[in-house]
Design a protein around this motif. Sequence first.
Motif, short mmCIF file in Angstrom:
data_model
loop_
_atom_site.label_atom_id
_atom_site.label_comp_id
_atom_site.label_asym_id
_atom_site.label_seq_id
_atom_site.Cartn_x
_atom_site.Cartn_y
_atom_site.Cartn_z
N LYS A 94 0.85 -1.18 0.00
CA LYS A 94 0.00 0.00 0.00
C LYS A 94 0.89 1.25 0.00
CE LYS A 94 -3.86 -2.37 0.54
NZ LYS A 94 -4.91 -2.45 -0.50
N TRP A 95 0.61 2.14 -0.94
CA TRP A 95 1.43 3.33 -1.10
C TRP A 95 0.56 4.55 -1.38
CZ3 TRP A 95 6.91 2.66 -1.19
CH2 TRP A 95 7.34 1.33 -1.21
N VAL A 96 1.10 5.72 -1.07
CA VAL A 96 0.47 6.96 -1.49
C VAL A 96 1.50 7.81 -2.23
CG1 VAL A 96 -1.27 7.05 0.35
CG2 VAL A 96 0.99 8.10 0.72
N ALA A 97 1.03 8.61 -3.17
CA ALA A 97 1.89 9.55 -3.89
C ALA A 97 1.58 10.95 -3.39
CB ALA A 97 1.63 9.45 -5.39
N ILE A 98 2.64 11.69 -3.05
CA ILE A 98 2.50 13.06 -2.56
C ILE A 98 3.32 13.97 -3.46
CG2 ILE A 98 2.93 14.65 -0.63
CD1 ILE A 98 2.63 12.27 1.27
N ALA A 99 2.71 15.06 -3.90
CA ALA A 99 3.40 16.04 -4.76
C ALA A 99 3.17 17.43 -4.20
CB ALA A 99 2.89 15.95 -6.19
N CYS A 100 4.20 17.99 -3.61
CA CYS A 100 4.11 19.32 -2.97
C CYS A 100 4.52 20.37 -4.00
CB CYS A 100 5.01 19.36 -1.75
SG CYS A 100 4.79 20.83 -0.75
N GLU A 101 3.54 21.12 -4.52
CA GLU A 101 3.77 22.01 -5.65
C GLU A 101 4.40 23.35 -5.28
OE1 GLU A 101 0.36 21.63 -8.77
OE2 GLU A 101 -0.56 21.59 -6.76
N ASN A 102 4.13 23.87 -4.09
CA ASN A 102 4.58 25.22 -3.76
C ASN A 102 4.81 25.37 -2.26
OD1 ASN A 102 1.92 25.69 -2.58
ND2 ASN A 102 1.18 25.96 -4.69
N ASP A 103 5.22 26.54 -1.86
CA ASP A 103 5.55 26.79 -0.45
C ASP A 103 4.32 26.69 0.45
OD1 ASP A 103 8.16 27.17 -1.19
OD2 ASP A 103 8.09 29.36 -1.12
#
Length: 402
Positions: A252-261
């Motif tokens: 089980k995995w999650v994808a996290i994408a932090c685009e900005n501050d």
Amino acid sequence: MSPFEGLTVLDFTWVYAGPFATRMLGYYGARVIRVESQTRPDQVRTSGLSRDPEDPEGQENSQQWHSINAHKESLQLNLKAPEARQVVLDLAAKSDIVVNAFSAGVLDRVGLSPAELLEVNPSLIVCSTTLFGQTGPLSPIPGFGNMGAATGGYYELTGWADRLPAGPFLAYTDATSPRLTAALLMAALDHRQRTGKGMVLDFSQAEGGIHFLTEAILDQEVNGYAQTRIGNADRWMAPHSVYQCANLQDDKWVAIACENDDQWVSLATTVGCVDLANLGLTQRQEREEELDDILQSWCSSKSPSEIMTSLQNAGVPVHQVQNSPEIASDDQLIHRDHFVEVPHAVYESTWVEQYGFRFSRSDGTPNRSGPLWGEHTFEILNDLLGYDGDEIADLVIAGVLE
């Protein structure tokens, strides 16, 4: 009225790239005639998930065949038989579009070049969709989308820096090409509607795939920067990766994408590292391994749904990495009827998929599975072409109809 209602498409393509494009036309009203041959059967007929585990190569047992070729008719035709040429010319005279996936020179050798097809129907749209196109030194080479992705530059961009190029999953340009092929056909139809003239379209799947790497090509040409593989990281976002969850016991995995501050402040606050919330992009990238460890530790004790609820409520882009059963039960896809159960002549019903778009005035929901082998041969020859029983019998004797 559906957008392509009244159009007839003669489909000589196979596997994924061509059939996905012609299926789109079929969903929205076109009559798509899929030409098949036992001398060169479509690989999808006997590959992928089988409806009958005891007969995995049975010609009607492939789940993916009946989805990829939904809303089509099947005509068995052996193009190697000389008498098949006239049948194809008669079909071309009754069609609006002919799509093929033959390598350069194949149709010319059997007397079915674009010029010969246009001679019997000047308003015909003749489209070739192949790996490298119909001209140039690589045009005779047949192949699949994994070769197109490698040629186009994808393999250099996907994977990890300390490992061999991995490439995107499966035959990647088979996934990017169908939408471009469909767009070409619609542009040609628009041109014909305005001028009354047909045309020849020569689409190279490898070249079409390069379109989706525009940013990387410009980066090289303008900035002199050659992009390469960096794993799950991103040049403009950090953190940007996948993290295992559910106590690390299951896959089980999650994808996290932090685009900005702003998203980073929300993410740092949620996971309990407020002291790092003031880090800018460059600082986050310099400490990315440390931040990945923090996120992995926070995710490991939580379920994917807990993580999605928590971070999405905080405005952070996150989603579970889903496997096939999870996709089939995804609430969003169910809401949009992405997977549709339709009748099947052998198994009573089967599942086909919709495209990711919906029209406000035209319903493209599929209601038929892919055809059985040669299911519509007599109907096409008799009703569409007007062949009588004796003519059809002659074709059987000549080996045209298998």
